[in-house]
Design an enzyme around this catalytic site. Structure first.
Site, PDB file in Angstrom:
ATOM      1  N   TYR A 243      -0.942  -0.407  10.624  1.00 53.59           N
ATOM      2  CA  TYR A 243      -1.227  -0.837   9.255  1.00 53.59           C
ATOM      3  C   TYR A 243      -0.073  -0.443   8.341  1.00 53.59           C
ATOM      4  O   TYR A 243       0.413  -1.262   7.546  1.00 53.59           O
ATOM      5  CB  TYR A 243      -2.527  -0.209   8.745  1.00 53.59           C
ATOM      6  CG  TYR A 243      -2.812  -0.582   7.306  1.00 53.59           C
ATOM      7  CD1 TYR A 243      -3.298  -1.848   6.986  1.00 53.59           C
ATOM      8  CD2 TYR A 243      -2.568   0.320   6.270  1.00 53.59           C
ATOM      9  CE1 TYR A 243      -3.530  -2.208   5.673  1.00 53.59           C
ATOM     10  CE2 TYR A 243      -2.797  -0.033   4.946  1.00 53.59           C
ATOM     11  CZ  TYR A 243      -3.291  -1.302   4.651  1.00 53.59           C
ATOM     12  OH  TYR A 243      -3.509  -1.661   3.332  1.00 53.59           O
TER      13      TYR A 243
ATOM     14  N   SER B 103       0.851  -1.196   0.000  1.00 53.82           N
ATOM     15  CA  SER B 103       0.000   0.000   0.000  1.00 53.82           C
ATOM     16  C   SER B 103       0.882   1.239   0.000  1.00 53.82           C
ATOM     17  O   SER B 103       1.988   1.217   0.553  1.00 53.82           O
ATOM     18  CB  SER B 103      -0.895   0.016   1.242  1.00 53.82           C
ATOM     19  OG  SER B 103      -1.462   1.293   1.458  1.00 53.82           O
TER      20      SER B 103
END
Length: 253
Positions: free
Chosen positions: A134, A109
């Site tokens: 994350y 990501s």
């Protein structure tokens, strides 16, 4: 149930010829990346049933969830997004090498930019920030892909990573959006977020395109190579993370 439904839809869309007649076979297998036991059972079955493995796409993930732990006691985002895939890939490496030329695709990501690998608190026992954790897990994906590509040089197995962009899926189910803001958020998501099909394009490209045959250790977005920040190119951190991950998942005692 969702996987079986998706499999039925794909079979209906493409038809299914017997493998002996040049067709493929679509199988659904259970894999829980929050359980090392499940990862080992899945890999054992694959190794028993499949004579070759041409492509492995590490795509599953969990996003900004409240503090939770996996079955094995790992912080959920680090455990699922990094450690589960780390064990999965390592257990299937032999089959991938025997099937070369083969490919490993790691879905990361853009949010990796906000992560740091803190070896003093990998399991977030001292402090937990769901956004930071994350990002850390996605940075770990990139460092894993880099070290794996280095280790697989000359084997015929390539490893590349990617970011899919912002995709309209239920990945954000743990993000609380105020009730009054939901109509605006839904409008923005329909206008600017990618559909799942659009979000999958770079994964499909890296898994199947002749353009990237033999290409390894690179990072892609929208089917084009992109530059990484220095933190994702740090070979010393990548090797240390690999060594610690081996111990965490039980590959080394």
């Amino acid at each position: 149930a969702r996987a079986e439904r998706a499999a039925r839809e794909i079979r209906a869309e493409v038809g299914e010829q017997p493998p002996g007649e040049g067709g493929g076979e679509l199988l659904v297998r259970e894999l829980d990346l929050a359980s090392l036991r499940s990862v080992r059972a899945f890999c054992h079955r694959v190794l028993q049933e499949e004579p070759r493995l041409d492509v492995l796409i590490n795509n599953a993930g969990i996003f900004q969830c409240p503090y939770m732990k996996t079955e094995d006691g790992f912080e959920m985002q680090f455990g699922v997004n990094h450690l589960g895939h780390f064990l999965l890939t390592n257990l299937l490496l032999g089959l991938l090498k025997n099937s070369a030329p083969s490919r490993i695709v790691v879905v990361s990501s853009k949010l990796y930019k906000y992560g740091e690998i803190n070896f003093e608190d990998l399991n977030s026992e001292i402090s937990y920030n769901k956004s930071f954790c994350y990002s850390r897990s996605k940075l770990a994906n990139l460092l894993f892909a880099r070290e794996l590509a280095r280790r697989l040089e000359g084997t015929g197995v390539t490893v590349n990573s990617l970011h899919p962009g912002i995709v309209r899926t239920n990945l954000g189910r743990h993000v609380n959006i105020p009730l009054l803001a939901k109509p605006l958020f839904n409008l923005v998501s329909w206008a600017f977020f990618k559909t799942p099909l659009e979000g999958a394009q770079t994964s499909i490209y890296l898994a199947s395109s002749p353009d990237v045959e033999g290409v390894s250790g690179k990072y892609f977005g929208d089917c084009k190579e992109e530059e990484l920040l220095p933190k994702a190119l740090d070979d010393l951190v990548a090797r240390k993370l690999w060594d610690i991950s081996e111990v965490m998942v039980g590959l080394l005692k």
